[in-house]
Design an enzyme around this catalytic site. Structure first.
Site, PDB file in Angstrom:
ATOM      1  N   SER A  22       0.815  -1.224   0.000  1.00 43.09           N
ATOM      2  CA  SER A  22       0.000   0.000   0.000  1.00 43.09           C
ATOM      3  C   SER A  22       0.847   1.272   0.000  1.00 43.09           C
ATOM      4  O   SER A  22       0.310   2.374  -0.084  1.00 43.09           O
ATOM      5  CB  SER A  22      -0.971   0.003   1.189  1.00 43.09           C
ATOM      6  N   ASN A 110      -2.479  -2.484  12.888  1.00 44.29           N
ATOM      7  CA  ASN A 110      -3.937  -2.309  12.859  1.00 44.29           C
ATOM      8  C   ASN A 110      -4.393  -1.064  13.614  1.00 44.29           C
ATOM      9  O   ASN A 110      -5.217  -0.284  13.122  1.00 44.29           O
ATOM     10  CB  ASN A 110      -4.630  -3.554  13.419  1.00 44.29           C
ATOM     11  N   HIS A 156     -39.470  21.512 -13.618  1.00 44.50           N
ATOM     12  CA  HIS A 156     -39.506  20.650 -14.813  1.00 44.50           C
ATOM     13  C   HIS A 156     -38.746  21.286 -15.974  1.00 44.50           C
ATOM     14  O   HIS A 156     -39.053  21.029 -17.145  1.00 44.50           O
ATOM     15  CB  HIS A 156     -40.941  20.334 -15.252  1.00 44.50           C
ATOM     16  N   SER A 277     -12.848  24.630 -29.055  1.00 42.25           N
ATOM     17  CA  SER A 277     -12.936  23.384 -29.804  1.00 42.25           C
ATOM     18  C   SER A 277     -11.777  23.341 -30.785  1.00 42.25           C
ATOM     19  O   SER A 277     -11.375  24.362 -31.337  1.00 42.25           O
ATOM     20  CB  SER A 277     -14.268  23.344 -30.552  1.00 42.25           C
ATOM     21  N   LYS A 283     -16.437  28.064 -30.728  1.00 44.06           N
ATOM     22  CA  LYS A 283     -16.889  27.440 -29.471  1.00 44.06           C
ATOM     23  C   LYS A 283     -16.143  27.930 -28.233  1.00 44.06           C
ATOM     24  O   LYS A 283     -14.950  28.189 -28.261  1.00 44.06           O
ATOM     25  CB  LYS A 283     -16.712  25.914 -29.553  1.00 44.06           C
ATOM     26  N   GLU A 290     -18.652  21.139 -16.594  1.00 42.99           N
ATOM     27  CA  GLU A 290     -18.975  19.760 -16.991  1.00 42.99           C
ATOM     28  C   GLU A 290     -18.181  18.760 -16.158  1.00 42.99           C
ATOM     29  O   GLU A 290     -18.677  17.690 -15.802  1.00 42.99           O
ATOM     30  CB  GLU A 290     -18.714  19.561 -18.482  1.00 42.99           C
ATOM     31  N   TYR A 317      -9.755  -6.680  12.283  1.00 36.86           N
ATOM     32  CA  TYR A 317      -9.104  -6.208  11.059  1.00 36.86           C
ATOM     33  C   TYR A 317      -9.028  -7.296   9.993  1.00 36.86           C
ATOM     34  O   TYR A 317      -8.765  -8.465  10.284  1.00 36.86           O
ATOM     35  CB  TYR A 317      -7.677  -5.701  11.371  1.00 36.86           C
TER      36      TYR A 317
HETATM   37  N1  ARG Z   1      -1.490  -1.284   4.938  1.00 41.56           N
HETATM   38  C1  ARG Z   1      -2.411  -1.813   5.874  1.00 41.56           C
HETATM   39  C2  ARG Z   1      -3.780  -1.100   5.728  1.00 41.56           C
HETATM   40  O1  ARG Z   1      -3.802  -0.094   5.122  1.00 41.56           O
HETATM   41  C3  ARG Z   1      -1.912  -1.614   7.260  1.00 41.56           C
HETATM   42  C4  ARG Z   1      -2.442  -2.572   8.252  1.00 41.56           C
HETATM   43  C5  ARG Z   1      -1.854  -3.929   8.022  1.00 41.56           C
HETATM   44  N2  ARG Z   1      -2.261  -4.848   9.020  1.00 41.56           N
HETATM   45  C6  ARG Z   1      -2.081  -6.147   8.916  1.00 41.56           C
HETATM   46  N3  ARG Z   1      -2.527  -6.878   9.875  1.00 41.56           N
HETATM   47  N4  ARG Z   1      -1.556  -6.686   7.858  1.00 41.56           N
HETATM   48  O2  ARG Z   1      -4.789  -1.552   6.160  1.00 41.56           O
END
Ligand code: ARG
Length: 461
Positions: A22, A110, A156, A277, A283, A290, A317
């Site tokens: 991540s 976590n 409307h 355009s 245009k 938009e 978690y």
């Molecule tokens: N990158 C993880 C998340 O965003 C962090 C927590 C990871 N926890 C674990 N038990 N693998 O949720």
């Protein structure tokens, strides 16, 4: 640095890293992650896990790292680390060795990620609140620039009754005020601290969770460790707030796109928020508007995506929850950009007041007035409505506006209609008669405008 080394004999596959890592997106929480670690190191010192010197070294390095994070000089792109938590720990370990390896005592990613993300949402919501106030300010400014302008009001998408342009602006001010109050509401609810909840069951080290919460600017600690690490309501609420506010911006965009159309011609948009355009030299397209409308798709989608992700998750978690971030980061960015562009659009638009007025006068928008006039002469509203409808049909057949019919023509429809009908049918009278609270009467609208300007002054200090 894999954080789970001991139990494993081989490393992660490249494909697994792609799905699992991540860091490519959670690096945005670097500063929050480091702040959490600083406070955690202090808690560990008080719990007797770190001595004074160890904590001092950790805190000094973390402060330096936080500065780098905020200056944007950390190289996340070339790091093999899984996430921002391992990135920070690995960087610290490279510098301090074993001392850094003590930092994760009693803590889990976590409770760490839940804390980081709350901090991240909290600071972004604070600036989104400012962004919303800027839109309110821009709406009040454009309303003030065109205090006397009258536009047709629609139902409307048919011309219904005329309203002051400022009344239209104030309608969006009401929506944006609700967006602001939803942000404030969420800020209160999300301001509880998960840190100290461990992986799911709490921690065995005697940390002072009240103190941790206070040092991170939270109102209090989360009360249940299972909930603390698995709650993502605050992200969902943020996504809902973003969606609702974007929906407001989108409706405003839709109105303005229509007002700007060749057919309506009520306003001109600034060159800085339109594009041309490649083929048609004449245009000038309302692209900014938009896109304000168009970006709702992904923002609403992000809300839906996280709701679906969360719905089947068992406590506590689960890695599914890592999917909370990309959508939220995207929604926050898009919401911010759209609020800013809304300000630019409003600041640079100019109303064609003559044309608005002419349109407000057309379309028999004063037919209700004729009916109300007959009510004042003792005719029941339903009958008056019929008579006024007949007058409209008659006027259409003559190609005239209602106010252009002669008394004789009116009387061919109903003899209660007399000379005194003409002032009633005048545009200003149509508006100003609506003088009940919330109506489009000029004085009420101007007063509302100044009340909002004053409130905004107070809010922005
Ligand atoms: N990158 C993880 C998340 O965003 C962090 C927590 C990871 N926890 C674990 N038990 N693998 O949720």
């Amino acid at each position: 640095m894999a954080l789970w080394g001991g139990r494993f004999q081989s490393g992660s596959s490249d494909m697994f890293k792609q799905v699992n890592d991540s860091l490519p997106f959670d690096y945005v929480m670097a500063s929050e992650d480091i702040w959490g670690s600083i406070v955690w190191s202090r808690a560990l010192k008080e719990a007797g896990v770190l001595n004074e010197n160890e904590q001092f070294q950790l805190e000094s390095s973390l402060i330096a790292l936080k500065k780098q994070a905020e200056a944007g000089t950390l190289d996340f792109a070339n790091s093999p680390e899984e996430d921002i938590h391992s990135f920070v720990e690995a960087t610290l370990t490279a510098e301090l060795g074993d001392i850094a390896r003590k930092l994760h005592t009693g803590r889990s990613r976590n409770d760490q990620v839940a804390t980081d993300f709350r901090l991240w949402c909290r600071s972004h919501l604070a600036s989104l609140r400012e962004d919303c106030l800027n839109v309110i300010s821009a709406l009040l400014k454009v309303a003030t620039r065109h205090e006397n302008a009258i536009i047709p009001g629609y139902t409307h998408l048919q011309r219904a009754q005329p309203v002051y342009f400022a009344h239209w602006c104030l309608a969006y001010v009401e929506m944006l005020k609700r967006d602001v109050s939803r942000i404030e509401d969420l800020q209160k609810r999300l301001n509880q601290c998960p840190l100290g909840s461990g992986a799911l069951a709490g921690t065995t080290f005697p940390v002072d969770r009240d103190k941790i919460a206070a040092e991170l600017g939270f109102d209090s600690p989360c009360l249940n460790s299972l909930d603390a690490v698995s709650d993502r309501d605050f992200v969902l609420e943020l996504l809902f707030n973003a969606s609702t506010s974007m929906m407001h911006l989108s409706r405003m965009a839709e109105d303005l796109i229509f007002y700007n159309s060749g057919e309506a011609g009520f306003l001109q948009l600034g060159d800085s928020v339109t594009s041309g355009s490649s083929l048609m030299p004449q245009k000038k397209n309302p692209d900014a508007l938009e896109l304000m409308r168009g970006k709702c798709g992904r923002v609403f989608g992000n809300l839906q995506a996280l709701l679906v992700t969360m719905k089947g998750l068992p406590l506590a978690y689960n890695k599914d929850m890592q999917e909370d971030k990309e959508g939220a980061i995207d929604s926050v960015n898009q919401w911010h950009i759209c609020l800013c562009i809304a300000v630019e659009v409003l600041d640079t638009l100019s109303l064609n007041e003559e044309r608005c007025r002419a349109a407000a006068q057309q379309g028999y928008a004063n037919a209700t007035e004729l009916a109300d006039y007959l009510v004042a002469k003792g005719i029941p509203f339903r009958t008056a409505h019929d008579i006024s409808g007949q007058a409209v049909v008659f006027a259409i057949s003559k190609g005239k506006a209602l106010e252009d019919l002669s008394v004789a023509e009116f009387q061919s429809i109903n003899d209660k209609i007399e000379e005194d009908v003409y002032p009633v049918l005048e545009l200003e009278s149509v508006l100003n008669k609506r003088n009940v609270l919330g109506g489009t009467n000029k004085e009420l609208v101007i007063r509302a405008l100044y009340v909002e300007l004053e409130k905004l002054d107070q809010l922005t200090g």
